[in-house]
Write a protein that holds these residues in place. Structure first.
Motif, PDB file in Angstrom:
ATOM      1  N   ASP A 202      32.679 -70.880   3.180  1.00  0.00           N
ATOM      2  CA  ASP A 202      32.269 -72.138   3.806  1.00  0.00           C
ATOM      3  C   ASP A 202      32.818 -72.220   5.230  1.00  0.00           C
ATOM      4  OD1 ASP A 202      31.117 -74.729   3.959  1.00  0.00           O
ATOM      5  OD2 ASP A 202      33.059 -75.625   3.472  1.00  0.00           O
ATOM      6  N   LYS A 203      34.059 -71.817   5.409  1.00  0.00           N
ATOM      7  CA  LYS A 203      34.678 -71.829   6.734  1.00  0.00           C
ATOM      8  C   LYS A 203      34.085 -70.743   7.632  1.00  0.00           C
ATOM      9  CE  LYS A 203      39.084 -71.471   9.179  1.00  0.00           C
ATOM     10  NZ  LYS A 203      38.564 -72.370  10.225  1.00  0.00           N
TER      11      LYS A 203
ATOM     12  N   SER B  75      30.679 -71.888   8.891  1.00  0.00           N
ATOM     13  CA  SER B  75      30.774 -72.940   9.915  1.00  0.00           C
ATOM     14  C   SER B  75      31.316 -72.399  11.235  1.00  0.00           C
ATOM     15  CB  SER B  75      31.648 -74.093   9.413  1.00  0.00           C
ATOM     16  OG  SER B  75      32.967 -73.639   9.154  1.00  0.00           O
ATOM     17  N   ASP B  76      32.142 -71.370  11.174  1.00  0.00           N
ATOM     18  CA  ASP B  76      32.734 -70.810  12.387  1.00  0.00           C
ATOM     19  C   ASP B  76      31.814 -69.839  13.114  1.00  0.00           C
ATOM     20  OD1 ASP B  76      35.024 -72.242  11.969  1.00  0.00           O
ATOM     21  OD2 ASP B  76      36.196 -70.555  11.169  1.00  0.00           O
TER      22      ASP B  76
END
Length: 408
Positions: free
Chosen positions: A392-393, A396-397
């Motif tokens: 998820d991170k 998003s990054d």
């Protein structure tokens, strides 16, 4: 007295004769046993040789690093060897010819491909990327779109060309349009494999497949053509090849003539297997030509990986350190920091403190040492990205459109 002495001497001589007779009998018996064993071994050996001569079936499923390349052997009749190799071709009736049509070469495709590719790959590309797509355009889903997003997140002035007849269509254009609307340079072009293979060993191999002289095997011909096409394209144009399940984590700008190791030997830390999901090479690089040559000479359509990861491993091992073959093998953290068995853990929120720490360590390692993350879509496509998970991170990054990514 003399009579007693005579008797003793006679008895002693008789004993010696008996011993000699026993020794002779033992020697004769032993010789017979040895002869019988030798005879048996010879018979068995002859039978074994006859069986091996009559039926030879070898499937190499693991890398044998120090085996000489087929392209370095002389296997023609009359070359001084006491053996010949005969290839029995059994071409099955299927849609292989239709698959070949998808890879271009007819109806003016060649001229269009050359023109479109040359015009697109201008000198102002920060880094030139290439992907292949052999499935229908409808299957180019959010995971694949995320891979494209990550390219432009790290390379806003980069270029991406997707070699695909299905994506070179109105449907494919609609998939890529959000990138074009944002000013990113991406295009899909129907490939022309005959043009890419011209003047290489792959040219004759392709003709043999087309005419039925070479058996395409049980594994998808399209998959093997994709393995060959990435090599041929880089040899012709140079640049970076990426699988569509590779997430770019940082700039490739300073990478040149590199390939990534998937596994290392535990003690020596020397690489044991390479992977062809990421290839970064200058055009006309001799390693690429050697790979194409090895592909054509040792093609096996029945063993997974033989014409892909195992091929680049064989060739790299054979030429490593040779003058003129300048390339770097990067350690697994560069592109394959998480293997296909563990990749699922990145998609889920850790349930225990121990798992949480492991994931945090892995993410920190990727931030420091990784240029990309291979998602192994064949195994991870079934996982949803849980909110709060490592993936998820990562999403998003490294996204530029940043729509929600799920199973597809």
């Amino acid at each position: 007295m003399d009579s007693e002495i005579a008797k003793k001497i006679t008895a002693m001589l008789d004993h010696r004769r008996l011993n000699r007779s026993g020794s002779s009998l033992f020697t004769a018996f032993a010789a017979s046993v040895i002869a019988l064993i030798v005879f048996t071994v010879v018979i068995v050996s002859n039978l074994s040789v006859r069986q091996i001569t009559e039926v030879v079936k070898i499937e190499i499923k693991t890398v044998v690093p120090y085996l000489p390349l087929r392209s370095e052997k002389e296997l023609s009749v009359g070359n001084g060897n006491n053996y010949t190799i005969k290839q029995i071709t059994t071409v099955k009736e299927n849609n292989d010819l239709e698959v070949l049509e998808v890879f271009g070469g007819k109806g003016g495709v060649s001229e269009k491909f050359q023109q479109r590719a040359t015009e697109f790959l201008r000198d102002d590309c920060e880094v030139s990327f290439m992907m292949t797509w052999i499935s229908p355009a409808e299957m180019f889903g959010k995971r694949e779109v995320l891979s494209v997003e990550s390219v432009f997140k790290s390379h806003p002035r980069g270029c991406l060309i997707i070699l695909s007849a299905t994506m070179d269509s109105p449907r494919g254009f609609s998939v890529l349009r959000p990138f074009l609307d944002r000013g990113y340079r991406v295009t899909a072009v129907t490939p022309d494999l005959p043009f890419l293979l011209k003047d290489t060993a792959g040219e004759s191999w392709l003709e043999e497949i087309r005419t039925g002289e070479r058996d395409p095997g049980k594994i998808s011909l399209a998959q093997n053509l994709s393995n060959l096409m990435r090599l041929a394209y880089l040899f012709k144009f140079g640049g970076v090849y990426l699988d569509t399940d590779m997430i770019v984590l940082k700039s490739f700008k300073n990478l040149r003539n590199v390939i990534g190791a998937q596994t290392l030997e535990p003690v020596t830390r020397n690489w044991t297997r390479l992977n062809n999901a990421v290839l970064v090479f200058d055009k006309n690089h001799p390693l690429l030509r050697k790979c194409i040559e090895e592909f054509a000479l040792t093609f096996n359509g029945n063993v997974w990986g033989h014409n892909g990861p195992y091929l680049v491993s064989r060739v790299a091992r054979a030429v490593e350190g040779t003058v003129g073959y300048n390339f770097t093998v990067m350690t697994p953290p560069a592109f394959y920091s998480v293997n296909w068995i563990e990749i699922g853990k990145l998609f889920k929120v850790p349930r225990t403190e121990k798992d949480k720490k492991r994931v945090e360590v892995k993410v920190l390692e990727m931030q420091r040492r990784s240029y990309g993350l291979h998602l192994w879509n064949k195994f991870s496509s079934k996982f949803e990205i849980e909110k709060g998970s490592a993936m998820d991170k990562i999403v998003s990054d490294h996204c530029v459109i940043c729509e929600k990514i799920s199973v597809s």
